[in-house]
Motif scaffolding. Sequence first.
Motif, mmCIF file in Angstrom:
data_model
loop_
_atom_site.group_PDB
_atom_site.id
_atom_site.type_symbol
_atom_site.label_atom_id
_atom_site.label_comp_id
_atom_site.label_asym_id
_atom_site.label_seq_id
_atom_site.Cartn_x
_atom_site.Cartn_y
_atom_site.Cartn_z
ATOM 1 N N ARG A 1 3.198 45.128 46.537
ATOM 2 C CA ARG A 1 4.519 44.516 46.701
ATOM 3 C C ARG A 1 5.473 45.404 47.487
ATOM 4 O O ARG A 1 6.468 44.935 48.017
ATOM 5 C CB ARG A 1 5.104 44.185 45.324
ATOM 6 N N GLU A 2 5.143 46.678 47.591
ATOM 7 C CA GLU A 2 5.959 47.622 48.358
ATOM 8 C C GLU A 2 5.569 47.670 49.834
ATOM 9 O O GLU A 2 6.149 48.419 50.599
ATOM 10 C CB GLU A 2 5.828 49.031 47.765
ATOM 11 N N THR A 3 4.568 46.878 50.215
ATOM 12 C CA THR A 3 4.099 46.867 51.599
ATOM 13 C C THR A 3 4.468 45.543 52.265
ATOM 14 O O THR A 3 4.770 44.562 51.581
ATOM 15 C CB THR A 3 2.565 47.040 51.671
ATOM 16 N N PRO A 4 4.402 45.491 53.587
ATOM 17 C CA PRO A 4 4.688 44.242 54.301
ATOM 18 C C PRO A 4 3.643 43.152 54.054
ATOM 19 O O PRO A 4 3.850 42.008 54.427
ATOM 20 C CB PRO A 4 4.683 44.637 55.774
ATOM 21 N N PHE A 5 2.531 43.500 53.444
ATOM 22 C CA PHE A 5 1.506 42.490 53.215
ATOM 23 C C PHE A 5 1.944 41.461 52.187
ATOM 24 O O PHE A 5 1.493 40.335 52.216
ATOM 25 C CB PHE A 5 0.183 43.155 52.798
ATOM 26 N N TRP A 6 2.805 41.860 51.282
ATOM 27 C CA TRP A 6 3.250 40.944 50.229
ATOM 28 C C TRP A 6 4.459 40.172 50.756
ATOM 29 O O TRP A 6 5.536 40.711 50.921
ATOM 30 C CB TRP A 6 3.624 41.740 48.980
ATOM 31 N N ASP A 7 4.276 38.913 51.050
ATOM 32 C CA ASP A 7 5.314 37.974 51.468
ATOM 33 C C ASP A 7 5.855 38.181 52.879
ATOM 34 O O ASP A 7 6.787 37.495 53.272
ATOM 35 C CB ASP A 7 6.484 37.945 50.480
ATOM 36 N N ARG A 8 5.305 39.110 53.636
ATOM 37 C CA ARG A 8 5.698 39.225 55.042
ATOM 38 C C ARG A 8 4.522 38.860 55.942
ATOM 39 O O ARG A 8 4.635 37.978 56.778
ATOM 40 C CB ARG A 8 6.197 40.633 55.343
ATOM 41 N N TYR A 9 3.383 39.557 55.764
ATOM 42 C CA TYR A 9 2.196 39.231 56.530
ATOM 43 C C TYR A 9 1.369 38.139 55.856
ATOM 44 O O TYR A 9 0.661 37.394 56.521
ATOM 45 C CB TYR A 9 1.307 40.457 56.719
ATOM 46 N N PHE A 10 1.447 38.075 54.542
ATOM 47 C CA PHE A 10 0.711 37.068 53.768
ATOM 48 C C PHE A 10 1.627 36.496 52.695
ATOM 49 O O PHE A 10 2.473 37.198 52.148
ATOM 50 C CB PHE A 10 -0.512 37.689 53.067
ATOM 51 N N THR A 11 1.413 35.237 52.390
ATOM 52 C CA THR A 11 2.058 34.616 51.241
ATOM 53 C C THR A 11 1.021 34.600 50.126
ATOM 54 O O THR A 11 -0.103 34.119 50.328
ATOM 55 C CB THR A 11 2.499 33.179 51.563
ATOM 56 N N VAL A 12 1.368 35.129 48.979
ATOM 57 C CA VAL A 12 0.456 35.095 47.847
ATOM 58 C C VAL A 12 0.560 33.701 47.232
ATOM 59 O O VAL A 12 1.595 33.328 46.682
ATOM 60 C CB VAL A 12 0.786 36.194 46.823
#
Length: 127
Positions: free
Chosen positions: A91-102
Amino acid sequence: MQETAPADAQEAAPPVTAFMLVKTTPEWLAMTPEERVRAFSTEVVPAVEARTTGVRSRFYDTEFYSTRVTDVWVWEADDHHAYQLLVDALRETPFWDRYFTVVDLLVGTENGYARTYGTEAVATLTT
């Protein structure tokens, strides 16, 4: 009457497996494949390694068959605490909700029913 697992099964906590169903975002898709690998290697891996231990991952592409979920990330953690630290790190990385939507998280332990009822796990084997 509540049944309990045998003592030896209670002593060793089973690993936690999380199936993280995600959908790519336009920002992720705008990157080249090389930029995606670099982003994962420099933004996600260091964050996960800094925050937790005992976590392994595998990644599956599903965009060929689904429009709602484009990838399934399978995370195996040694225990629930390691899994919690993993999610906090992601959640502290751009992968959570920026690059990917969970889209969804499906978390469980393999053959939990067998431990609960003190039975052998039922599985299929083909060769």
